[in-house]
Design a protein around this motif. Sequence first.
Motif, PDB file in Angstrom:
ATOM      1  N   PHE A  55      31.654  73.007  76.653  1.00 12.48           N
ATOM      2  CA  PHE A  55      32.314  71.728  76.904  1.00 12.48           C
ATOM      3  C   PHE A  55      32.042  70.754  75.761  1.00 12.48           C
ATOM      4  CE2 PHE A  55      32.029  67.405  78.605  1.00 12.48           C
ATOM      5  CZ  PHE A  55      33.328  67.239  79.001  1.00 12.48           C
ATOM      6  N   LEU A  56      30.748  70.645  75.384  1.00 13.31           N
ATOM      7  CA  LEU A  56      30.386  69.661  74.362  1.00 13.31           C
ATOM      8  C   LEU A  56      30.887  70.057  72.980  1.00 13.31           C
ATOM      9  CD1 LEU A  56      26.759  68.423  75.034  1.00 13.31           C
ATOM     10  CD2 LEU A  56      28.917  67.256  75.393  1.00 13.31           C
ATOM     11  N   ARG A  57      30.706  71.353  72.619  1.00 18.56           N
ATOM     12  CA  ARG A  57      30.949  71.764  71.241  1.00 18.56           C
ATOM     13  C   ARG A  57      32.392  72.167  70.999  1.00 18.56           C
ATOM     14  NH1 ARG A  57      25.679  73.394  69.672  1.00 18.56           N
ATOM     15  NH2 ARG A  57      24.503  71.478  69.991  1.00 18.56           N
ATOM     16  N   LEU A  58      33.076  72.602  72.059  1.00 18.10           N
ATOM     17  CA  LEU A  58      34.396  73.197  71.854  1.00 18.10           C
ATOM     18  C   LEU A  58      35.508  72.349  72.482  1.00 18.10           C
ATOM     19  CD1 LEU A  58      34.908  75.830  70.380  1.00 18.10           C
ATOM     20  CD2 LEU A  58      35.302  76.905  72.590  1.00 18.10           C
ATOM     21  N   ILE A  59      35.356  72.075  73.768  1.00 16.41           N
ATOM     22  CA  ILE A  59      36.457  71.440  74.492  1.00 16.41           C
ATOM     23  C   ILE A  59      36.618  69.975  74.094  1.00 16.41           C
ATOM     24  CG2 ILE A  59      37.323  70.846  76.776  1.00 16.41           C
ATOM     25  CD1 ILE A  59      37.417  73.794  76.128  1.00 16.41           C
ATOM     26  N   LEU A  60      35.519  69.221  74.055  1.00 15.03           N
ATOM     27  CA  LEU A  60      35.649  67.803  73.699  1.00 15.03           C
ATOM     28  C   LEU A  60      36.287  67.626  72.321  1.00 15.03           C
ATOM     29  CD1 LEU A  60      32.592  65.749  75.026  1.00 15.03           C
ATOM     30  CD2 LEU A  60      34.925  65.859  75.873  1.00 15.03           C
ATOM     31  N   PRO A  61      35.802  68.318  71.278  1.00 12.96           N
ATOM     32  CA  PRO A  61      36.471  68.140  69.973  1.00 12.96           C
ATOM     33  C   PRO A  61      37.940  68.542  69.990  1.00 12.96           C
ATOM     34  CG  PRO A  61      34.361  69.230  69.705  1.00 12.96           C
ATOM     35  CD  PRO A  61      34.618  69.177  71.172  1.00 12.96           C
ATOM     36  N   LEU A  62      38.269  69.603  70.738  1.00 13.25           N
ATOM     37  CA  LEU A  62      39.675  70.039  70.769  1.00 13.25           C
ATOM     38  C   LEU A  62      40.556  69.047  71.523  1.00 13.25           C
ATOM     39  CD1 LEU A  62      39.482  73.889  71.415  1.00 13.25           C
ATOM     40  CD2 LEU A  62      40.386  72.733  69.402  1.00 13.25           C
ATOM     41  N   SER A  63      39.955  68.278  72.439  1.00 12.97           N
ATOM     42  CA  SER A  63      40.756  67.399  73.294  1.00 12.97           C
ATOM     43  C   SER A  63      40.910  66.000  72.734  1.00 12.97           C
ATOM     44  CB  SER A  63      40.119  67.298  74.681  1.00 12.97           C
ATOM     45  OG  SER A  63      39.853  68.563  75.184  1.00 12.97           O
ATOM     46  N   VAL A  64      40.450  65.779  71.503  1.00 10.81           N
ATOM     47  CA  VAL A  64      40.476  64.417  70.965  1.00 10.81           C
ATOM     48  C   VAL A  64      41.834  63.723  71.100  1.00 10.81           C
ATOM     49  CG1 VAL A  64      40.347  63.122  68.804  1.00 10.81           C
ATOM     50  CG2 VAL A  64      38.455  64.565  69.499  1.00 10.81           C
ATOM     51  N   PRO A  65      42.965  64.397  70.813  1.00 13.05           N
ATOM     52  CA  PRO A  65      44.238  63.677  70.963  1.00 13.05           C
ATOM     53  C   PRO A  65      44.457  63.159  72.386  1.00 13.05           C
ATOM     54  CG  PRO A  65      44.570  65.741  69.815  1.00 13.05           C
ATOM     55  CD  PRO A  65      43.160  65.756  70.297  1.00 13.05           C
ATOM     56  N   ALA A  66      44.171  64.002  73.377  1.00 13.47           N
ATOM     57  CA  ALA A  66      44.368  63.575  74.764  1.00 13.47           C
ATOM     58  C   ALA A  66      43.372  62.486  75.140  1.00 13.47           C
ATOM     59  CB  ALA A  66      44.228  64.765  75.709  1.00 13.47           C
ATOM     60  N   LEU A  67      42.136  62.627  74.687  1.00 12.84           N
ATOM     61  CA  LEU A  67      41.129  61.612  74.982  1.00 12.84           C
ATOM     62  C   LEU A  67      41.526  60.271  74.369  1.00 12.84           C
ATOM     63  CD1 LEU A  67      37.858  63.668  74.314  1.00 12.84           C
ATOM     64  CD2 LEU A  67      38.920  63.183  76.507  1.00 12.84           C
ATOM     65  N   ALA A  68      42.022  60.330  73.112  1.00 12.37           N
ATOM     66  CA  ALA A  68      42.406  59.095  72.432  1.00 12.37           C
ATOM     67  C   ALA A  68      43.564  58.415  73.159  1.00 12.37           C
ATOM     68  CB  ALA A  68      42.788  59.395  70.986  1.00 12.37           C
ATOM     69  N   SER A  69      44.554  59.224  73.581  1.00 10.60           N
ATOM     70  CA  SER A  69      45.702  58.637  74.291  1.00 10.60           C
ATOM     71  C   SER A  69      45.236  57.878  75.511  1.00 10.60           C
ATOM     72  CB  SER A  69      46.662  59.722  74.751  1.00 10.60           C
ATOM     73  OG  SER A  69      47.250  60.333  73.658  1.00 10.60           O
ATOM     74  N   PHE A  70      44.397  58.532  76.300  1.00 14.03           N
ATOM     75  CA  PHE A  70      43.976  57.865  77.516  1.00 14.03           C
ATOM     76  C   PHE A  70      43.055  56.698  77.208  1.00 14.03           C
ATOM     77  CE2 PHE A  70      41.347  57.018  81.137  1.00 14.03           C
ATOM     78  CZ  PHE A  70      42.324  56.801  82.087  1.00 14.03           C
ATOM     79  N   ALA A  71      42.195  56.846  76.184  1.00 16.53           N
ATOM     80  CA  ALA A  71      41.253  55.775  75.850  1.00 16.53           C
ATOM     81  C   ALA A  71      41.997  54.486  75.511  1.00 16.53           C
ATOM     82  CB  ALA A  71      40.382  56.200  74.674  1.00 16.53           C
ATOM     83  N   ILE A  72      43.032  54.595  74.683  1.00 15.97           N
ATOM     84  CA  ILE A  72      43.777  53.394  74.304  1.00 15.97           C
ATOM     85  C   ILE A  72      44.404  52.766  75.529  1.00 15.97           C
ATOM     86  CG2 ILE A  72      45.791  52.592  73.044  1.00 15.97           C
ATOM     87  CD1 ILE A  72      45.136  55.026  71.162  1.00 15.97           C
TER      88      ILE A  72
END
Lengths: 378, 365
Positions: free
Chosen positions: B271-288
Motif C-alpha cells: 500500500f505504502l510503496r506501490l499503491i499510494l505512488p501509483l494513485s497520485v493522480p486520483a489522490l490529487a483530484s480528490f485533494a483539490i
Amino acid sequence: MSYFDRTKEQRSSAVISILATILRVALAILIPLIAFLVLYAGFLFLRAGNAPKWLITIVAILWGVGGVAVLYWIFNWIVEMFPEQWTIRLQPFVFVGPAMAILIWYLAWPAARTFYISLFDRDGPAAGNFVGLGNYVAVFTDRLMRQAFRNNIFFWILVATPLTVALGLLVAVLADRSRFERVSKSMIFMPMAISFVGASVIWNFIYEVKPVGASQIGLLNALVVGLGGQPQAWPAYTAIAPFNNLFLVIIVLWLQTGFAMVLFSAALKGIPEEIIEAARVDGATEVQVFFRIMIPYIMGTIITVTTTIVIFTLKIFDVVWVMTGGQFGSDVIATQFYRQSFIARNAGYGSAIAIVLLIAVIPVMVYNLRQFREQEAF
Amino acid sequence: MRGLRKHRGAILVNLALAVLVLIWLIPSVGLLVSSFRDRFSIQTSGWWSIFPHREWAVVTVIDPREQGLDANAPMDVEGVTGTFEQLREGVEAPDGKRIKWIGNRRIGRIEVQEKQWAVNWGFTLENYRQVLMGKDFEYAHADGTVEIIPGDDFWGAIFNSLAVAIPSTVIPILIAAFAAYGFAWMNFPGRRLLFILVVALLVVPLQVALVPLLSFYKSLELNGTYLAIWLAHTGFGLALATYLLFNYISTLPRETLESAFIDGASHFTIFLRLILPLSVPALASFAIFQFLWVWNDYLVALIFLGGNPNFEVVTMRLAGIVGDRGQDWHLLTAGAFVSMILPLAVFFSLQRYFVRGLLAGSVKG
C-alpha cells in the motif's frame, strides 16, 4: 523431556524466547500507550489555544495528519505480530475499519438519530414529549416552510437548474468552436473556486443601493439609474416578491455554470468526429447537428449534471443565508433547518426538516445503488 | 463562399463567447478593483469610474448671499434662471455649463460646473492593511474631524482556515485510500455489504447529521476544537473519497501487485510503496476538490467552531463583516479577495486535476 533435562543452551534459548514474547507484548501495549499519550497532549495543547497562532497552526497540521498516519501504522504493526492466519483475518479491518467506523458514526447513525429526534417536540428525546409525526405535519403546513418549499422547488429546481444546464451547454458548444477555448473556459469555471460567502460579497456589491440622487456604486443600480429607473435593493425588493429570488438565482447561475460546462465540454469531445461530418455532408444545418446528434449523444451527461445541480440546489444555504438571511420571502429548506435547529433550538422540528431533505434525495440514492449493482466489479 | 460563411460563423462564435466571458468576469473584476480604492472613493463613485469618463467638475463657486440672491424666488445666475428647487436639481446653461445649488436654502452655495474628462482612482493598499492587521485606524476627514474605524483580523482567520483545511483534506484521503485498497485487494466477510453502504451514503445531505453530532461533541467537550471539525469534514467527505479512490485503485494492473506479493511484501508495504505512488493522480483530484470544499465551507464551520471566536475561519470572518458592517466596502472587498487568493491559486495551478476529479464524479452529497 522436562525443563531440567535440557542442556544449558536449550534452557537459555527458551528463556530468551519467553522474554522476547513478554517484550513483544509489552511493546505492543507500551508503544500504542505512548502514542496515545502524545496525541492526547497535542489535543490539550490545541484546545488550550494560548500559543502564537502560527505555532498552533503548524502543530495542528502535524498533529492531525501525523496522528492518523501513526494510528494506522500502530494498528497494522499489532496485527502483523499475530500468527499469519490471524493477520490475514484481521488486516482487512485495519484497512477498511476506520473508514466504516467514521461513515457510520458521522452519517448513518446520526441520520437514524435525527429521525428519532424528529418524533419528539422541541426539547428532543431527553426532556421532551413524543409527538409522532406531528413535526412532519407542521413542516408541510407551516407558512414559512411552504414558502421555503416553493422557493426550493420553483426558483431553485425549476428555474435555476435548467438555466445552469442550458448556459453550461451553450458555453461548452461555443468554446468547442473557438480558438480561445482554454482561456474562456477557465474564466467561466473560475467562480467554482470562490466560496459562497465570497460570491455573496461580490454580488452584494453589484446589488448595492444608494439613496436616490446619490452616486450609485452598485453596477446594477448604476445601470438602472442611467436608464432612468429607480434604484432598488434588488434581493430585498419585496414589491416584486417572490421574483426578488431571481437575484439570488443569478448568483448561483454565475457559480455553477462552469461546473456544467466542464462536464458538457468533455462529453462533446467524446462525440466521434465522423458522425458530425457525415451529418454535415448530408446537408444538416448546425442547428440540426446540435439537436439531432449532439444532444442525444450527451443525454447521459445532461441527466448527471441536472441531478447533481438539483441535489445541490435542494441543500442551498450559504448564498441565501449571507445575502438575505432568509428574509424578504427568500427562505429555503436549509435556512429553515438552520434557524429551527440552531437558533430557535427547536430540536424536533429542525430534525424533521433535515429528514425531509434526506427523503428528497432517496431517488438518487436508489439510482446510484442500482447502477452499482449492474457493475461487474464487485 | 462557404469559406466566407465559415469565417463569419467563427467571428460570431468568438463574439458570443467574449460577451459571456466579460459578463462572468465583471463581478470579480469590480471587487478586485474596488479593493484597491480608498474608503472614500469606494463609497462615492462606482469602480468603473477609474476609466476615463466625462463628469461634472466645479469651475467656480458662488456665494448666493454675496450676490444678493433670494432663494425663495426665481434667481438669475450665470445667465440661467431657476427656482431653488430647479437649481438644486441643476440647471444647464446654453454654453454647456451646469449651475447647481449645493446644500440647503439658508447656507448653501452655488457651483458652476463643466463636463470634464476625469478618472476617480484613489488607489491604495490601506484596505488590505486594515483588513489583515486587526487594529483601529484613524481616518481624517476633509473638514478636520477624525473618525476611528476598527480594522479586521484576517491574518488570524487565514491561519485558522489552514489549520482546518489541510488536515481536513489529508485525513479523509488517507483513511479512504486505506479503505479503497482494502475493498479492492482484500477478501473479508461483509465486503460487498459495506461497500453498498458507502455508495448509499454518497448523497446523504450533511444537514441530517448535524444535530446529533453537535450534542455528541458537547457531551465529549469536543465542540469548538480542531479535532471536531476535522472529523466532521472527514465524515462528510469520506464516502465520496472512498468511492472515487476505489474506482481508481481497483483498475490498477493486477500483475504488479501479485509480483510484489510473491516477493513477500505485506499489504501495508504494498500500500505504502506501490499503491499510494501509483494513485497520485486520483489522490490529487480528490485533494483539490476537498481542499476547496473545506476552505470555502461556511455551514460546518459555523456549527462546530461557531462557539469559539479564536478559531474563526475566513468564511465566518467574512460573513461576520457582511452581517455587522455591511456598508464597510473597503473591508469587505479586500477581505473577500484575501479569502479567495489561496483557492484561486490552487484552482488555476491545478485546474487539470480539478477537472479530472469532476469528471470522475467528485460531487458531494
